[in-house]
Motif scaffolding. Structure first.
Motif, PDB file in Angstrom:
ATOM      1  N   ARG A   1      -7.399 -19.155   9.523  1.00 26.28           N
ATOM      2  CA  ARG A   1      -8.302 -19.882  10.584  1.00 26.28           C
ATOM      3  C   ARG A   1      -8.221 -21.336  10.327  1.00 26.28           C
ATOM      4  O   ARG A   1      -8.660 -21.880   9.180  1.00 26.28           O
ATOM      5  CB  ARG A   1      -9.676 -19.383  10.517  1.00 26.28           C
ATOM      6  CG  ARG A   1      -9.697 -17.845  11.283  1.00 26.28           C
ATOM      7  CD  ARG A   1     -11.274 -17.371  11.401  1.00 26.28           C
ATOM      8  NE  ARG A   1     -11.332 -16.118  11.574  1.00 26.28           N
ATOM      9  CZ  ARG A   1     -11.284 -15.532  13.077  1.00 26.28           C
ATOM     10  NH1 ARG A   1     -11.384 -16.473  14.007  1.00 26.28           N
ATOM     11  NH2 ARG A   1     -11.571 -14.255  13.176  1.00 26.28           N
TER      12      ARG A   1
ATOM     13  N   THR B   1      -4.971  -5.107   1.612  1.00 24.48           N
ATOM     14  CA  THR B   1      -5.513  -6.287   1.844  1.00 24.48           C
ATOM     15  C   THR B   1      -4.835  -6.967   2.997  1.00 24.48           C
ATOM     16  O   THR B   1      -3.426  -6.992   3.051  1.00 24.48           O
ATOM     17  CB  THR B   1      -5.972  -7.461   0.777  1.00 24.48           C
ATOM     18  OG1 THR B   1      -4.552  -7.523   0.170  1.00 24.48           O
ATOM     19  CG2 THR B   1      -6.672  -6.902  -0.471  1.00 24.48           C
TER      20      THR B   1
ATOM     21  N   ILE C   1      -8.003 -16.167   4.589  1.00 26.66           N
ATOM     22  CA  ILE C   1      -9.231 -15.172   4.546  1.00 26.66           C
ATOM     23  C   ILE C   1      -8.410 -13.911   4.260  1.00 26.66           C
ATOM     24  O   ILE C   1      -7.528 -13.540   4.819  1.00 26.66           O
ATOM     25  CB  ILE C   1      -9.737 -15.149   6.086  1.00 26.66           C
ATOM     26  CG1 ILE C   1     -10.655 -16.311   6.235  1.00 26.66           C
ATOM     27  CG2 ILE C   1     -10.570 -13.775   6.045  1.00 26.66           C
ATOM     28  CD1 ILE C   1     -10.715 -16.354   7.964  1.00 26.66           C
TER      29      ILE C   1
ATOM     30  N   SER D   1      -5.197 -13.494   6.463  1.00 29.06           N
ATOM     31  CA  SER D   1      -5.448 -14.011   7.878  1.00 29.06           C
ATOM     32  C   SER D   1      -5.804 -15.689   7.746  1.00 29.06           C
ATOM     33  O   SER D   1      -6.266 -16.007   6.689  1.00 29.06           O
ATOM     34  CB  SER D   1      -6.488 -13.362   8.454  1.00 29.06           C
ATOM     35  OG  SER D   1      -6.777 -13.965   9.604  1.00 29.06           O
TER      36      SER D   1
ATOM     37  N   PRO E   1     -15.456 -11.485   4.218  1.00 24.96           N
ATOM     38  CA  PRO E   1     -14.155 -11.333   3.494  1.00 24.96           C
ATOM     39  C   PRO E   1     -14.324 -12.786   2.650  1.00 24.96           C
ATOM     40  O   PRO E   1     -14.927 -13.656   3.003  1.00 24.96           O
ATOM     41  CB  PRO E   1     -13.015 -11.193   4.132  1.00 24.96           C
ATOM     42  CG  PRO E   1     -13.696 -11.628   5.529  1.00 24.96           C
ATOM     43  CD  PRO E   1     -15.165 -11.490   5.411  1.00 24.96           C
TER      44      PRO E   1
ATOM     45  N   ALA F   1      -4.050  -1.589   5.434  1.00 24.53           N
ATOM     46  CA  ALA F   1      -3.238  -1.888   4.189  1.00 24.53           C
ATOM     47  C   ALA F   1      -4.282  -2.037   3.065  1.00 24.53           C
ATOM     48  O   ALA F   1      -5.519  -2.122   3.414  1.00 24.53           O
ATOM     49  CB  ALA F   1      -2.485  -3.142   4.401  1.00 24.53           C
TER      50      ALA F   1
ATOM     51  N   ARG G   1      -8.928 -10.049   3.874  1.00 20.13           N
ATOM     52  CA  ARG G   1      -9.825  -9.082   4.170  1.00 20.13           C
ATOM     53  C   ARG G   1      -9.374  -7.755   3.473  1.00 20.13           C
ATOM     54  O   ARG G   1      -8.104  -7.412   3.326  1.00 20.13           O
ATOM     55  CB  ARG G   1      -9.545  -8.920   5.810  1.00 20.13           C
ATOM     56  CG  ARG G   1      -9.727 -10.111   6.630  1.00 20.13           C
ATOM     57  CD  ARG G   1      -9.407  -9.706   8.039  1.00 20.13           C
ATOM     58  NE  ARG G   1      -9.653 -10.823   8.968  1.00 20.13           N
ATOM     59  CZ  ARG G   1      -8.943 -11.009  10.009  1.00 20.13           C
ATOM     60  NH1 ARG G   1      -7.785 -10.275  10.351  1.00 20.13           N
ATOM     61  NH2 ARG G   1      -9.113 -11.969  10.725  1.00 20.13           N
ATOM     62  N   ASP G   2     -10.161  -7.140   3.443  1.00 21.48           N
ATOM     63  CA  ASP G   2     -10.058  -5.687   2.912  1.00 21.48           C
ATOM     64  C   ASP G   2      -9.530  -4.930   4.121  1.00 21.48           C
ATOM     65  O   ASP G   2     -10.484  -4.837   5.289  1.00 21.48           O
ATOM     66  CB  ASP G   2     -11.555  -5.087   2.527  1.00 21.48           C
ATOM     67  CG  ASP G   2     -11.528  -5.146   1.070  1.00 21.48           C
ATOM     68  OD1 ASP G   2     -10.630  -5.715   0.319  1.00 21.48           O
ATOM     69  OD2 ASP G   2     -12.796  -5.303   0.577  1.00 21.48           O
ATOM     70  N   SER G   3      -8.406  -4.502   4.073  1.00 21.64           N
ATOM     71  CA  SER G   3      -7.905  -4.017   5.600  1.00 21.64           C
ATOM     72  C   SER G   3      -8.132  -2.622   5.553  1.00 21.64           C
ATOM     73  O   SER G   3      -8.244  -1.950   4.537  1.00 21.64           O
ATOM     74  CB  SER G   3      -6.470  -4.372   5.637  1.00 21.64           C
ATOM     75  OG  SER G   3      -5.850  -3.405   6.588  1.00 21.64           O
TER      76      SER G   3
ATOM     77  N   ARG H   1       0.854  -1.166   0.066  1.00 20.54           N
ATOM     78  CA  ARG H   1       0.122  -0.031   0.141  1.00 20.54           C
ATOM     79  C   ARG H   1       0.987   1.258   0.022  1.00 20.54           C
ATOM     80  O   ARG H   1       0.509   2.074  -0.727  1.00 20.54           O
ATOM     81  CB  ARG H   1      -0.866   0.175   1.228  1.00 20.54           C
ATOM     82  CG  ARG H   1      -1.955   1.154   1.079  1.00 20.54           C
ATOM     83  CD  ARG H   1      -2.719   0.983   2.608  1.00 20.54           C
ATOM     84  NE  ARG H   1      -1.989   1.280   3.698  1.00 20.54           N
ATOM     85  CZ  ARG H   1      -1.814   2.129   4.385  1.00 20.54           C
ATOM     86  NH1 ARG H   1      -2.446   3.231   4.490  1.00 20.54           N
ATOM     87  NH2 ARG H   1      -1.081   2.023   5.540  1.00 20.54           N
TER      88      ARG H   1
ATOM     89  N   PRO I   1      -6.035 -19.001  14.803  1.00 21.60           N
ATOM     90  CA  PRO I   1      -7.322 -18.698  15.086  1.00 21.60           C
ATOM     91  C   PRO I   1      -8.390 -19.714  14.610  1.00 21.60           C
ATOM     92  O   PRO I   1      -7.897 -20.245  13.831  1.00 21.60           O
ATOM     93  CB  PRO I   1      -7.260 -17.186  14.904  1.00 21.60           C
ATOM     94  CG  PRO I   1      -6.228 -16.623  14.317  1.00 21.60           C
ATOM     95  CD  PRO I   1      -5.343 -17.896  13.991  1.00 21.60           C
ATOM     96  N   GLU I   2      -9.585 -19.802  15.078  1.00 21.58           N
ATOM     97  CA  GLU I   2     -10.549 -20.585  14.762  1.00 21.58           C
ATOM     98  C   GLU I   2     -11.528 -20.448  14.203  1.00 21.58           C
ATOM     99  O   GLU I   2     -12.058 -19.269  14.334  1.00 21.58           O
ATOM    100  CB  GLU I   2     -10.881 -21.678  15.960  1.00 21.58           C
ATOM    101  CG  GLU I   2      -9.705 -22.252  16.496  1.00 21.58           C
ATOM    102  CD  GLU I   2      -9.888 -23.093  17.844  1.00 21.58           C
ATOM    103  OE1 GLU I   2     -10.894 -22.658  18.477  1.00 21.58           O
ATOM    104  OE2 GLU I   2      -9.009 -23.553  18.377  1.00 21.58           O
ATOM    105  N   ILE I   3     -12.262 -21.241  13.153  1.00 17.21           N
ATOM    106  CA  ILE I   3     -13.760 -20.780  12.759  1.00 17.21           C
ATOM    107  C   ILE I   3     -14.120 -22.104  13.045  1.00 17.21           C
ATOM    108  O   ILE I   3     -13.972 -23.267  12.509  1.00 17.21           O
ATOM    109  CB  ILE I   3     -13.417 -20.347  11.329  1.00 17.21           C
ATOM    110  CG1 ILE I   3     -14.601 -19.913  10.613  1.00 17.21           C
ATOM    111  CG2 ILE I   3     -12.880 -21.521  10.260  1.00 17.21           C
ATOM    112  CD1 ILE I   3     -14.655 -19.255   9.268  1.00 17.21           C
TER     113      ILE I   3
ATOM    114  N   ASN J   1     -11.319 -14.826  18.396  1.00 16.07           N
ATOM    115  CA  ASN J   1     -10.096 -15.604  18.025  1.00 16.07           C
ATOM    116  C   ASN J   1     -10.475 -17.392  18.171  1.00 16.07           C
ATOM    117  O   ASN J   1     -10.116 -17.989  17.286  1.00 16.07           O
ATOM    118  CB  ASN J   1      -9.047 -15.515  19.332  1.00 16.07           C
ATOM    119  CG  ASN J   1      -7.743 -16.077  18.799  1.00 16.07           C
ATOM    120  OD1 ASN J   1      -7.365 -16.401  17.597  1.00 16.07           O
ATOM    121  ND2 ASN J   1      -7.296 -16.779  19.855  1.00 16.07           N
ATOM    122  N   GLU J   2     -11.532 -17.577  18.932  1.00 14.37           N
ATOM    123  CA  GLU J   2     -12.125 -19.121  19.055  1.00 14.37           C
ATOM    124  C   GLU J   2     -13.295 -19.252  18.038  1.00 14.37           C
ATOM    125  O   GLU J   2     -13.763 -20.460  18.234  1.00 14.37           O
ATOM    126  CB  GLU J   2     -12.503 -19.260  20.468  1.00 14.37           C
ATOM    127  CG  GLU J   2     -11.697 -18.727  21.603  1.00 14.37           C
ATOM    128  CD  GLU J   2     -10.598 -19.996  21.883  1.00 14.37           C
ATOM    129  OE1 GLU J   2     -10.904 -21.200  21.919  1.00 14.37           O
ATOM    130  OE2 GLU J   2      -9.244 -19.566  21.809  1.00 14.37           O
ATOM    131  N   GLY J   3     -13.312 -18.440  17.094  1.00 12.71           N
ATOM    132  CA  GLY J   3     -14.520 -18.824  16.350  1.00 12.71           C
ATOM    133  C   GLY J   3     -15.992 -18.528  16.649  1.00 12.71           C
ATOM    134  O   GLY J   3     -16.951 -18.602  15.871  1.00 12.71           O
TER     135      GLY J   3
END
Lengths: 402, 75
Positions: B71, B66, B57, B69, B11, B64, B59-61, A23, B36-38, A324-326
């Motif tokens: 999960r 993008t 993932i 990340s 995202p 920045a 993301r549109d940051s 960026r 991290p979890e999903i 964090n944990e979903g």
């Protein structure tokens, strides 16, 4: 790079050689483009200067980012209003603002104090007020008092409803005549109250099976609560015309929310509509959307109070930890702080005695790795220089050196 | 049915595996369980994703262009 006329391959090589993220590299190219060409040496100077600033702004290794975030949100929090209600942006809709709203968000309350939705409309629904109205009637909970007059006749033990024909036609835009709508209403009443109704034209009459004054009043009470059309949770809808870059559109604001139901209603733009309940967003759109929503809601709450200089990164960190944990976890003793490994850290937060007692009963131990534990124990904390360990004389020297 | 992935708050979710996954874990020095979890029933997950998969993932940051990340899909 085809999009820039004044960025030569040499300049590009110089800029790409820096540690700048994409960026910022693009910003450098934009600046060079604006100045309509600079020499490669100048470009190098610009890129180096930008890189130095960038590296300076990066946090150091072992920086306590969480503690800094906590301070950076906590201090502005002291300047926020304790005032709960405020008409924010949208006319006529009350939303919780200020500190109570911020607390509600980080506590991850199941229901916000004042649930609301912003419902965007699709194509023709967004352009035509009549079409937008159709969506309003599909959303707003319509109760009997909005449709006509209710009177009780104690002598004959009947409740009489005189429906307003115009209102019916307005609220059921798809119906050709009011008569079938009235029949539908009578049927809804029969199903909901378990009584027989007689209806003729715009009038509906019914009463308790046995003459009883108490039951008659009870029926009227229940009748007022029946939702004939719309979504029960949504008590009010406000239409607003909003300016766009290319014209205008109608946007609906609702008091009360039922995000999942609303997304499925025809005419609703399911790609932009949102609500202020992070749990509903999590349920319908997933954890990543919930993360976005937490960031949006917290920064909006701060901005509303004129505290817009809080860096967004702090709020992003909060949202990252909460999701964090979903699932959405609250900050606090029932969530993040309560699930820390360290007994002392938990005890330092809230309900000290309970934590110490439980730890004693279960024979827990504390490795003193975190910050709070070490503050309590009076040892250097494991952040910044406190976490750097030097070991002296541990290198094995070979006999040849002697 | 509402297409969740079309919503502006959602995202892009892309399952990754094999070499791409290994290089990510190596770059950050992580085990996949450190991510991290999903939840496996998350509405934004692509249909083919299963428990144990890693999702990238994009993301549109806000800070920045993008930001990427990861999960781990869990029960």
């Amino acid at each position: 790079m085809t999009e820039y006329d004044h960025v030569t391959d040499d300049i590009k090589a110089v800029v790409e050689d820096t540690e700048l993220p994409r960026r910022l590299r693009r910003r450098v190219y934009d600046s060079i483009e604006e100045r309509e060409g600079v020499t490669t040496e100048q470009a190098d100077e610009i890129a180096r200067a930008a890189e130095a600033e960038y590296l300076d702004a990066r946090i150091e290794p072992l920086e306590p980012a969480g503690t800094v975030s906590a301070q950076s949100i906590g201090e502005p929090g002291t300047q926020m209003t304790m005032n709960t209600f405020h008409y924010a942006g949208v006319a006529e809709i009350d939303v919780t603002q200020g500190l109570p709203r911020l607390i509600e968000l980080v506590d991850a309350r199941k229901e916000p104090d004042t649930p609301m939705m912003t419902v965007y409309l699709e194509d023709e629904y967004a352009e035509d007020r009549e079409k937008a109205r159709e969506v309003v009637w599909a959303l707003e909970a319509t109760k009997i008092l909005a449709l006509g007059d209710v009177s009780t006749n104690v002598a004959d033990m009947v409740v009489r409803i005189d429906l307003n024909e115009e209102t019916l036609l307005e609220r059921w835009p798809t119906a050709d005549a009011a008569e079938p709508v009235a029949a539908e209403i009578a049927e809804t009443i029969e199903d909901a109250l378990g009584v027989d109704t007689r209806h003729q034209g715009m009038a509906i009459e019914f009463g308790p099976s046995e003459p009883s004054y108490r039951e008659l009043l009870q029926l009227v009470e229940e009748l007022r609560e029946i939702v004939f059309k719309g979504i029960e949770e949504i008590s009010r809808v406000v239409i607003r015309k909003e300016e766009l870059d290319d014209g205008e559109e109608f946007v609906l604001y609702t008091e009360g929310s039922a995000f999942g139901d609303v997304l499925r209603i025809e005419g609703v733009d399911a790609s932009r509509s949102t609500c202020n309940n992070i749990h509903e967003i999590h349920e319908e759109l997933g954890i990543e959307a919930a993360r976005e929503a937490i960031i949006n809601e917290t920064i909006d709450t701060l901005r509303e109070q004129g505290l817009d200089d809080v860096n967004i990164r702090h709020l992003m960190l909060v949202a990252d930890i909460m999701t964090n944990e979903g699932t959405i976890e609250s900050i606090g003793r029932h969530g993040i702080s309560g699930s820390k490994d360290s007994v002392l850290a938990r005890a330092a937060f809230e309900v000290t005695v309970n934590h110490l007692l439980d730890a004693a009963i279960h024979g827990e131990s504390d490795d003193l790795n975190g910050i709070i534990e070490n503050v309590i124990a009076g040892k250097p904390v494991s952040i910044g220089t406190g976490d750097v360990k030097l070991r002296m004389g541990s290198m094995e020297t070979s006999p040849a050196d002697d | 049915m509402v297409d969740v992935s079309q919503h502006e708050l959602v995202p892009e979710h892309i399952p990754i595996e094999g070499a791409e996954l290994d290089s990510v874990l190596e770059e950050y020095g992580l085990d996949r369980t450190d991510l991290p979890e999903i939840k496996a029933n998350d509405p934004a997950l692509p249909e083919e994703a299963e428990t144990g998969d890693v999702i990238k993932i994009v993301r549109d940051s806000r800070t920045a262009d993008t930001s990427i990340s990861y999960r781990l899909v869990v029960e």
